[in-house]
Structure formats: structure tokens, C-alpha cells
Write an enzyme that holds these catalytic residues in place. Structure first.
Site, short mmCIF file in Angstrom:
data_model
loop_
_atom_site.label_atom_id
_atom_site.label_comp_id
_atom_site.label_asym_id
_atom_site.label_seq_id
_atom_site.Cartn_x
_atom_site.Cartn_y
_atom_site.Cartn_z
N GLY A 154 0.82 -1.20 0.00
CA GLY A 154 0.00 0.00 0.00
C GLY A 154 0.85 1.25 0.00
O GLY A 154 0.51 2.25 -0.66
N ALA A 176 -3.72 -4.76 0.58
CA ALA A 176 -4.46 -6.00 0.76
C ALA A 176 -4.51 -6.47 2.21
O ALA A 176 -5.51 -7.05 2.64
CB ALA A 176 -3.86 -7.09 -0.12
N HIS A 177 -3.45 -6.24 2.98
CA HIS A 177 -3.46 -6.79 4.34
C HIS A 177 -4.43 -6.06 5.26
O HIS A 177 -4.69 -6.50 6.37
CB HIS A 177 -2.04 -6.79 4.94
CG HIS A 177 -1.53 -5.45 5.32
ND1 HIS A 177 -1.57 -4.97 6.60
CD2 HIS A 177 -0.92 -4.48 4.58
CE1 HIS A 177 -1.03 -3.77 6.64
NE2 HIS A 177 -0.63 -3.44 5.43
N CYS A 217 3.26 8.18 24.69
CA CYS A 217 4.03 7.27 25.52
C CYS A 217 4.22 5.89 24.91
O CYS A 217 4.93 5.07 25.45
CB CYS A 217 3.39 7.10 26.89
SG CYS A 217 2.02 8.10 27.28
#
Length: 479
Positions: free
Chosen positions: A69, A195-196, A320
Site C-alpha cells: 500500500g 491487501a493486508h 508514551c
């Protein structure tokens, strides 16, 4: 162990696994060759392109597969800017874009281009009118994500696309977070996705460039994927990506309704079971599976570790939890509380029981972290369950307060979030109404969290000014 971080990467969809395994035997050859094995690989690649293009809402010959991506984003932005360099070198982006878009924008600016960032409101949404005002005669490209990756807010892509079209400026859309739920509406020009994010394998990106959009691929020329993604195609992963996208789309309508109900439950219950919490993002125009909230007086890193020990995987935009010790650019742009930030993004199939247990666990985890950090007693909620362990100790001793003319100065220089806000909350209780607390801090989160605390606690934020080693934040007690 419940996994609540689908916005980072969704679990591999069963259809993706099946398609990947099947295509490993059929899609290994060079699809550019004319022999039998090459033709078979080409058929798989063409079928995947057609399926993905249908899901995106573009023509197959407008869609290319890339290696990620991020590569799609970089290629889409650089190719568009290069293709329109005769128009100008002005780029417009929103202030809450994904880091891959902002990195591209920063690189463009460093190379001599000009950049305008469009601000967002406290829900993380841009105004179409503000986008229109940012467009100039030399604007080569505008970029706007379809939905925010940290708070889930949907952006007015269709409205902005119309304004861009009227100004003859192409609109680039990062659709990574929304594509699983449906195509991006409006007359966008370039689109990128990964895609992920929808349960496909990592290492596959989509880049769609509409016909008629001026586009000049960067780098050495390559004959594959229209020159937009050089190198040999990973056909098994591409096939799995397209198959899983089609599968999640078939489930999207029903699953969106179910997950929206679960997220609505979290949004409603978290403010009941955890005192002094801010739910951020647009409450209505949002992704169905994502909710983000921030808890006062909580160390975000410790909170995430404790939730992980309780077997819940979530993420955070809190400073943090970052190696840079600055809040996420999204929370900063929105001007909302950053400390104790938690993003919950539910994957397809999340059972309601997991959400119920998460809310129970969250109550005692936040209480335990606040107690260890020495938060004001009023901030601690009732413990409703016994936890698996204790939170880490606060760093250092409590900051000192010096009196002068009835006012107080709290020295929190060198202290990280949420300590400056905790010390502010303690100190203001020692003042009469009308008294002023000055907090000295060098932690970037204080710039967000102190004004946010004032709004949540109905106290008056008087502003800030630089001091040696940091910044002085002034707060007047109102009640």
C-alpha cells in the site's frame, strides 16, 4: 486471544489462504510468456485484476498491482505530480493523512514543491469548503483519505472530488481503511489501497489511475503493471488479495451492521465504566468497526502492556507508546486528549462476548494504572474484576509546587505524560476559585493534554508561553 487491531493489519481471510495455496501451483510462471505455464499465470493475473477492479469501481486496465500500500501511495502521488508538472508544483493534503502520504508530501516540499495542509475539526473531518479554498491555479494534485486510520472518521470524498473536478485538479484517495466496506464514492482520479487491511496477504497494494489523468511513472521504465510497479508480479499473493477482497465485500453489509452495534456498545459503555475518558472521532460518519478513546491520567504504553497481559491486542496514538515521544499527528491535528489513547478496531467475525470482556478488563486495568501513577483519587473508578498483574510504577517522585500570590507553579520539566496533567490536577485542588496553576513541561503531549483536561474538567485554559527548557501552561480554576 482477542485481536482488536484490524486497522493495522487484518487476520488472513480463509479465502485468501485457500486462494494462495491453490495459486502457488498454478501461478509461478512468467505471465508475459506465451507457453502453457505463462498463459496459465496470465489467466490468473487477469482474473484477479478484473475482480479487484470491480471492487474498486474502475476499469481493469486502470488498475495496477504493487508491492505494498505504501508503494501505491508513493507511486500514485509522485506519478501524478510529475504528470502535471507543467500546471505547477502545489500539493494539497489533509492534516490527518496516513504517514505514507505525509512523507510523500514532505519529500515533495523538500524538493522545491509547495504544500498546503487542510486542517480538520475535533472529529477529524475536513471541510469541503476549506479544501476548495486551498486549491490554486498551480495545484497539481489534492489528496484526501477516504477514512481515517486512527479514529475512523469518514471524509467527504465525493464532495471534495466534485470541487477538485471543477478546479481541474485530480484527487488522490488513500482508501486502505475503507475499501473492505465498499467502493469509494465520487469522481476521484487516483486511488491506493493495501491487501493486508482487508485480510489479504501482506505485500500487495492496489493503484488505480483513471483514464485521462496525466500520470508519469517514476524511476526506470518497466513493461509490467503499466510501468507503475516494476518487477515480477507475485501472482499467488495477488490472486489471494483479489479473492479475499471479493469475499469480504460479500460479507460487508451484514458484518458492518453487526460490528457497528458492538462499537456503539463500546462508545456508550466506556464512558460509564471508565471515569474521565474522551471518545474521539466522528460518532456517526465513521467506519463501522473502529473506535478510539483516551483516558486521563494514564500512561499509554503501560495501558497497552496491561491489556496485552489480559490477552487483548489493541493499538494507540499516545506519545508514551511512540519512540518519538510525541502524540500521533492525527490526535495533534484534532486537538484532542492523547494520553491513555486506545484504538479498538474489530476484525470480521469478532464475537460480542469478547467485547463484553474487554470492557470489564479495561475498567480494572485503567484503575490499576492510575493508582500506580498517583492520579487524583476522584479519577479512579471502581474495580470490577481482579487483574492478572499490576501496572508499572510512575517515573520519579511527584513534582513540587511553589506558591506565590495565591497561585501555584508546578515543575514537570523532564516528566513524561501523563505526569504533567496528574500534577496539574493535584495542584489546582489547593487553589481557591480564580487561582492560577502554571505547569512547566517539556513533553509534547502536554500541549494537547492540558487544554483537553481543562475542557473535560471545566477549567479555564489561559494559554502557553516558552520558558527555559520547555513551555509554561497556565490554567485558572473555574470551579
Amino acid at each position: 486471544m482477542p485481536y482488536f487491531d484490524a486497522a493495522s493489519s487484518a487476520p488472513l481471510h480463509p479465502v485468501a489462504r485457500q486462494a494462495l495455496q491453490a495459486s502457488l501451483d498454478e501461478g509461478w510462471a512468467d505471465p508475459a510468456r506465451l507457453y502453457r505455464e505463462g498463459r496459465r499465470a496470465r489467466l490468473l493475473l487477469d482474473a484477479a485484476r478484473e475482480a479487484a477492479a470491480e471492487a474498486v469501481g474502475c476499469r481493469p486496465d486502470e488498475l495496477s498491482f504493487t508491492g505494498s500500500g505504501t508503494q501505491s501511495v508513493h507511486s500514485g502521488i509522485y506519478g501524478s505530480l510529475s504528470g502535471r508538472r507543467r500546471v505547477g508544483r502545489h500539493l494539497v493534503v489533509s492534516s490527518v493523512e496516513h504517514s505514507s502520504v505525509l512523507h510523500s508530501a514532505a519529500s515533495h516540499e523538500a524538493a522545491g514543491g509547495s504544500l498546503t495542509e487542510v486542517a480538520v475539526d475535533r472529529t477529524g473531518r475536513v471541510s469541503p469548503e476549506a479544501y476548495a479554498a486551498a486549491l490554486r491555479p498551480d495545484t497539481a494534485l489534492a489528496a484526501l483519505q477516504s477514512a481515517n486510520h486512527e479514529v475512523g472518521t469518514l471524509q467527504p470524498v465525493a464532495e471534495v472530488a466534485e470541487l477538485c473536478r471543477a478546479a481541474e485538479v485530480p484527487l488522490f484517495v488513500d482508501a486502505a481503511q475503507s475499501l473492505a466496506w465498499g467502493p469509494v464514492e465520487g469522481a476521484w482520479s487516483i486511488l491506493a489501497a493495501s491487501a493486508h487491511k482487508w485480510g489479504g496477504p501482506a505485500g500487495v497494494g492496489l493503484l488505480a489511475v483513471r483514464k485521462g489523468v496525466r500520470f508519469a511513472p517514476q524511476g526506470p521504465p518497466d513493461e509490467r503493471e503499466s510501468g507503475r510497479a516494476p518487477g515480477f508480479e507475485n501472482i499467488p499473493a495477488i490472486v489471494a488479495a483479489a479473492a479475499s477482497l471479493r469475499a469480504v465485500r460479500a460479507e460487508a453489509e451484514a458484518e458492518a451492521a453487526r460490528l457497528r452495534d458492538l462499537v456503539d456498545l463500546i462508545r456508550a459503555r466506556v464512558v460509564e465504566v471508565v471515569p474521565e475518558v474522551e471518545v474521539v472521532g466522528d460518532p456517526v460518519r465513521r467506519l463501522p468497526h473502529l473506535v478510539t478513546f483516551s483516558c486521563l491520567y494514564v500512561d499509554g504504553e503501560t495501558l497497552l502492556h496491561e491489556l496485552d497481559r489480559a490477552e487483548f491486542s489493541v493499538s494507540s496514538g499516545s506519545s508514551c507508546t511512540s519512540s518519538t515521544l510525541t502524540p500521533s499527528h492525527v490526535l495533534r491535528a484534532m486537538g484532542v486528549l492523547s494520553e491513555g489513547n486506545v484504538r479498538v478496531s474489530l476484525p470480521f467475525g469478532t464475537p460480542a462476548e469478547d467485547v463484553d470482556r474487554f470492557l470489564d478488563v479495561l475498567t480494572w486495568v485503567v484503575t490499576a494504572v492510575r493508582t500506580k501513577l498517583g492520579a487524583p483519587a476522584a479519577a479512579a473508578g471502581p474495580v470490577t474484576a481482579s487483574g492478572p498483574g499490576t501496572a508499572s510504577e510512575a517515573a520519579g517522585a511527584g513534582a513540587g509546587a511553589a506558591a506565590g500570590n495565591g497561585d501555584l507553579t508546578v515543575d514537570s520539566l523532564g516528566r513524561l505524560c501523563p505526569i504533567p496533567v496528574i500534577e496539574l490536577a493535584k495542584a489546582i485542588g489547593d487553589l481557591p476559585v480564580g487561582g492560577v496553576v502554571t505547569v512547566l513541561a517539556d513533553d509534547e503531549a502536554a500541549r494537547l493534554d492540558i487544554p483537553a483536561w481543562c475542557e473535560m474538567r471545566d477549567q479555564e485554559y489561559l494559554g502557553e508561553h516558552p520558558v527555559d527548557g520547555g513551555t509554561a501552561y497556565r490554567v485558572r480554576r473555574r470551579s
